[in-house]
Motif scaffolding. Sequence first.
Motif, PDB file in Angstrom:
ATOM      1  N   LEU A 212      18.140  21.950  34.969  1.00 47.14           N
ATOM      2  CA  LEU A 212      17.364  21.023  34.150  1.00 47.14           C
ATOM      3  C   LEU A 212      18.181  20.512  32.968  1.00 47.14           C
ATOM      4  CD1 LEU A 212      13.805  22.653  34.156  1.00 47.14           C
ATOM      5  CD2 LEU A 212      14.575  20.613  35.384  1.00 47.14           C
ATOM      6  N   ASP A 213      19.109  21.332  32.488  1.00 49.69           N
ATOM      7  CA  ASP A 213      20.011  20.878  31.433  1.00 49.69           C
ATOM      8  C   ASP A 213      20.976  19.822  31.976  1.00 49.69           C
ATOM      9  OD1 ASP A 213      18.905  22.757  29.631  1.00 49.69           O
ATOM     10  OD2 ASP A 213      20.171  24.319  30.490  1.00 49.69           O
ATOM     11  N   LEU A 214      21.430  20.031  33.203  1.00 53.14           N
ATOM     12  CA  LEU A 214      22.276  19.027  33.844  1.00 53.14           C
ATOM     13  C   LEU A 214      21.499  17.727  34.016  1.00 53.14           C
ATOM     14  CD1 LEU A 214      24.753  17.976  35.338  1.00 53.14           C
ATOM     15  CD2 LEU A 214      23.962  19.185  37.383  1.00 53.14           C
ATOM     16  N   GLU A 215      20.258  17.817  34.463  1.00 56.41           N
ATOM     17  CA  GLU A 215      19.437  16.614  34.649  1.00 56.41           C
ATOM     18  C   GLU A 215      19.272  15.856  33.331  1.00 56.41           C
ATOM     19  OE1 GLU A 215      15.743  16.358  37.317  1.00 56.41           O
ATOM     20  OE2 GLU A 215      14.890  16.593  35.306  1.00 56.41           O
ATOM     21  N   TRP A 216      19.074  16.585  32.239  1.00 62.45           N
ATOM     22  CA  TRP A 216      18.937  15.985  30.905  1.00 62.45           C
ATOM     23  C   TRP A 216      20.162  15.151  30.553  1.00 62.45           C
ATOM     24  CZ3 TRP A 216      16.098  14.676  26.895  1.00 62.45           C
ATOM     25  CH2 TRP A 216      16.612  14.660  25.603  1.00 62.45           C
ATOM     26  N   ASN A 217      21.333  15.576  31.039  1.00 59.45           N
ATOM     27  CA  ASN A 217      22.582  14.895  30.687  1.00 59.45           C
ATOM     28  C   ASN A 217      23.043  13.873  31.718  1.00 59.45           C
ATOM     29  OD1 ASN A 217      23.935  15.996  28.069  1.00 59.45           O
ATOM     30  ND2 ASN A 217      22.989  17.773  29.034  1.00 59.45           N
ATOM     31  N   LEU A 218      22.211  13.597  32.723  1.00 62.23           N
ATOM     32  CA  LEU A 218      22.558  12.568  33.697  1.00 62.23           C
ATOM     33  C   LEU A 218      22.254  11.163  33.186  1.00 62.23           C
ATOM     34  CD1 LEU A 218      21.339  14.161  37.072  1.00 62.23           C
ATOM     35  CD2 LEU A 218      23.642  14.155  36.086  1.00 62.23           C
ATOM     36  N   TRP A 219      21.482  11.072  32.101  1.00 58.17           N
ATOM     37  CA  TRP A 219      21.126   9.764  31.559  1.00 58.17           C
ATOM     38  C   TRP A 219      21.181   9.818  30.034  1.00 58.17           C
ATOM     39  CZ3 TRP A 219      16.633   9.558  28.547  1.00 58.17           C
ATOM     40  CH2 TRP A 219      15.803  10.682  28.637  1.00 58.17           C
ATOM     41  N   ASN A 220      21.297   8.655  29.420  1.00 59.84           N
ATOM     42  CA  ASN A 220      21.419   8.580  27.967  1.00 59.84           C
ATOM     43  C   ASN A 220      20.658   7.368  27.456  1.00 59.84           C
ATOM     44  OD1 ASN A 220      22.216   9.250  25.408  1.00 59.84           O
ATOM     45  ND2 ASN A 220      24.411   9.219  25.849  1.00 59.84           N
ATOM     46  N   PHE A 221      20.238   7.399  26.192  1.00 60.46           N
ATOM     47  CA  PHE A 221      19.498   6.268  25.634  1.00 60.46           C
ATOM     48  C   PHE A 221      19.951   5.911  24.228  1.00 60.46           C
ATOM     49  CE2 PHE A 221      17.133  10.118  24.723  1.00 60.46           C
ATOM     50  CZ  PHE A 221      16.700   9.987  23.420  1.00 60.46           C
ATOM     51  N   GLY A 222      21.226   6.143  23.946  1.00 57.85           N
ATOM     52  CA  GLY A 222      21.785   5.671  22.684  1.00 57.85           C
ATOM     53  C   GLY A 222      21.907   6.708  21.601  1.00 57.85           C
ATOM     54  N   ILE A 223      21.347   7.911  21.804  1.00 63.95           N
ATOM     55  CA  ILE A 223      21.488   8.999  20.836  1.00 63.95           C
ATOM     56  C   ILE A 223      22.232  10.128  21.544  1.00 63.95           C
ATOM     57  CG2 ILE A 223      20.285  10.667  19.375  1.00 63.95           C
ATOM     58  CD1 ILE A 223      17.970   8.751  19.189  1.00 63.95           C
ATOM     59  N   GLU A 224      23.351  10.560  20.970  1.00 62.25           N
ATOM     60  CA  GLU A 224      24.185  11.550  21.642  1.00 62.25           C
ATOM     61  C   GLU A 224      23.433  12.873  21.819  1.00 62.25           C
ATOM     62  OE1 GLU A 224      28.727  13.377  21.441  1.00 62.25           O
ATOM     63  OE2 GLU A 224      28.026  11.921  19.939  1.00 62.25           O
ATOM     64  N   LYS A 225      23.385  13.345  23.038  1.00 65.00           N
ATOM     65  CA  LYS A 225      22.615  14.537  23.370  1.00 65.00           C
ATOM     66  C   LYS A 225      23.448  15.813  23.219  1.00 65.00           C
ATOM     67  CE  LYS A 225      19.568  12.377  26.821  1.00 65.00           C
ATOM     68  NZ  LYS A 225      19.180  12.386  28.246  1.00 65.00           N
ATOM     69  N   GLY A 226      22.716  16.952  23.165  1.00 61.93           N
ATOM     70  CA  GLY A 226      23.344  18.256  23.274  1.00 61.93           C
ATOM     71  C   GLY A 226      23.347  18.695  24.727  1.00 61.93           C
ATOM     72  N   GLU A 227      23.922  19.877  24.996  1.00 63.78           N
ATOM     73  CA  GLU A 227      23.999  20.344  26.375  1.00 63.78           C
ATOM     74  C   GLU A 227      22.639  20.778  26.913  1.00 63.78           C
ATOM     75  OE1 GLU A 227      26.984  23.425  26.401  1.00 63.78           O
ATOM     76  OE2 GLU A 227      28.504  22.017  27.068  1.00 63.78           O
ATOM     77  N   LYS A 228      21.853  21.481  26.117  1.00 64.22           N
ATOM     78  CA  LYS A 228      20.544  21.953  26.562  1.00 64.22           C
ATOM     79  C   LYS A 228      19.543  20.806  26.526  1.00 64.22           C
ATOM     80  CE  LYS A 228      19.287  25.523  27.424  1.00 64.22           C
ATOM     81  NZ  LYS A 228      19.167  26.158  28.758  1.00 64.22           N
ATOM     82  N   ARG A 229      18.585  20.836  27.438  1.00 64.20           N
ATOM     83  CA  ARG A 229      17.583  19.774  27.502  1.00 64.20           C
ATOM     84  C   ARG A 229      16.776  19.697  26.210  1.00 64.20           C
ATOM     85  NH1 ARG A 229      16.280  23.896  30.778  1.00 64.20           N
ATOM     86  NH2 ARG A 229      14.209  24.863  30.732  1.00 64.20           N
ATOM     87  N   PHE A 230      16.424  18.468  25.857  1.00 64.89           N
ATOM     88  CA  PHE A 230      15.676  18.158  24.638  1.00 64.89           C
ATOM     89  C   PHE A 230      16.457  18.505  23.372  1.00 64.89           C
ATOM     90  CE2 PHE A 230      12.273  19.733  27.695  1.00 64.89           C
ATOM     91  CZ  PHE A 230      12.100  18.491  28.273  1.00 64.89           C
ATOM     92  N   THR A 231      17.786  18.520  23.468  1.00 64.02           N
ATOM     93  CA  THR A 231      18.604  18.751  22.282  1.00 64.02           C
ATOM     94  C   THR A 231      19.526  17.557  22.065  1.00 64.02           C
ATOM     95  OG1 THR A 231      20.433  19.867  23.450  1.00 64.02           O
ATOM     96  CG2 THR A 231      18.598  21.238  22.685  1.00 64.02           C
ATOM     97  N   PHE A 232      20.001  17.423  20.809  1.00 62.10           N
ATOM     98  CA  PHE A 232      20.850  16.299  20.425  1.00 62.10           C
ATOM     99  C   PHE A 232      21.992  16.803  19.553  1.00 62.10           C
ATOM    100  CE2 PHE A 232      16.632  14.765  21.304  1.00 62.10           C
ATOM    101  CZ  PHE A 232      16.846  13.623  22.068  1.00 62.10           C
ATOM    102  N   LYS A 233      23.046  15.999  19.489  1.00 67.07           N
ATOM    103  CA  LYS A 233      24.200  16.375  18.679  1.00 67.07           C
ATOM    104  C   LYS A 233      23.765  16.583  17.224  1.00 67.07           C
ATOM    105  CE  LYS A 233      28.846  14.923  17.323  1.00 67.07           C
ATOM    106  NZ  LYS A 233      29.874  13.852  17.378  1.00 67.07           N
TER     107      LYS A 233
END
Length: 270
Positions: A212-233
């Motif tokens: 699910l963390d991998l799935e979270w990182n398969l797409w982006n919407f302009g805000i840099e994400k973290g590795e875990k789902r629902f997380t951000f840089k």
Amino acid sequence: MLECLAKEGLLEKKGERYVNSRIAQTHLCKNSSLPMLNFLKKHFYDLEIWLNLAEIAKKGAVEVKRENLFSKLVIHAMAEHAMMGELQWAVETVAQYEEFRRARKMLDLGGGHGLYSVAFTQLNPNLEAVVFDLPEVVEKAKHYCKSSARVRFMSGDFFKDEIGGGYDFIFSSCNPAGKNSAMFPKICNALNSGGIYANKQFFWDDCSLDLLDLEWNLWNFGIEKGEKRFTFKGDLSLDEYLKELEKHDFEILGIHSYGDQKMIVARKTK
């Protein structure tokens, strides 16, 4: 097909006929009392992205327009999911605090569908709420809040724009600003002394990565994400966030758990 659906509990067999089961009638029909069709639509959307895995591995995450993703899909999926118990738990938990019962003005920061504001104003008859979110999201939120005269709206980007002030209660739930230290000055300035801040987020401290963390990182919407789902840089861990609250003159009143989420309730002391 009918036999398979019956085995999964979505249909019931009555003689030679098949009818909707209780769960299907409640959640999967257009006239359902608690529909989950948009929630499922969001899951199918995520599953379809997996079909592009080879391309993503070579070129990077799929870029999605934030205004379309949130206003057309995510806000509706989150509204349906919240009504399945998460919303009820959150508002009933916060309602236990005397500071909430005394509150007269609330900010729902990144409030999305606004259903939390509707519920909070129902529990506190003297409370007026402001739902703050992107302009295109606010337009959708008005549909969910049309029955509440004490909920109004403010459009903007909480990373860039002012969020107002004079609030006795600020609520934040599962949004990109929820664990970011850059938001503390705005929250402090907007909240009255003695007011409370309730922040409900996913804190994944010391958790290993999964699909699910991998799935979270398969797409982006302009805000840099973290590795875990629902997380951000730039997101803080739970301990880091609690320490940052105390640095900004907050007293931790309680930390409440709901599944994988934590809700921190803190009072501003100055």
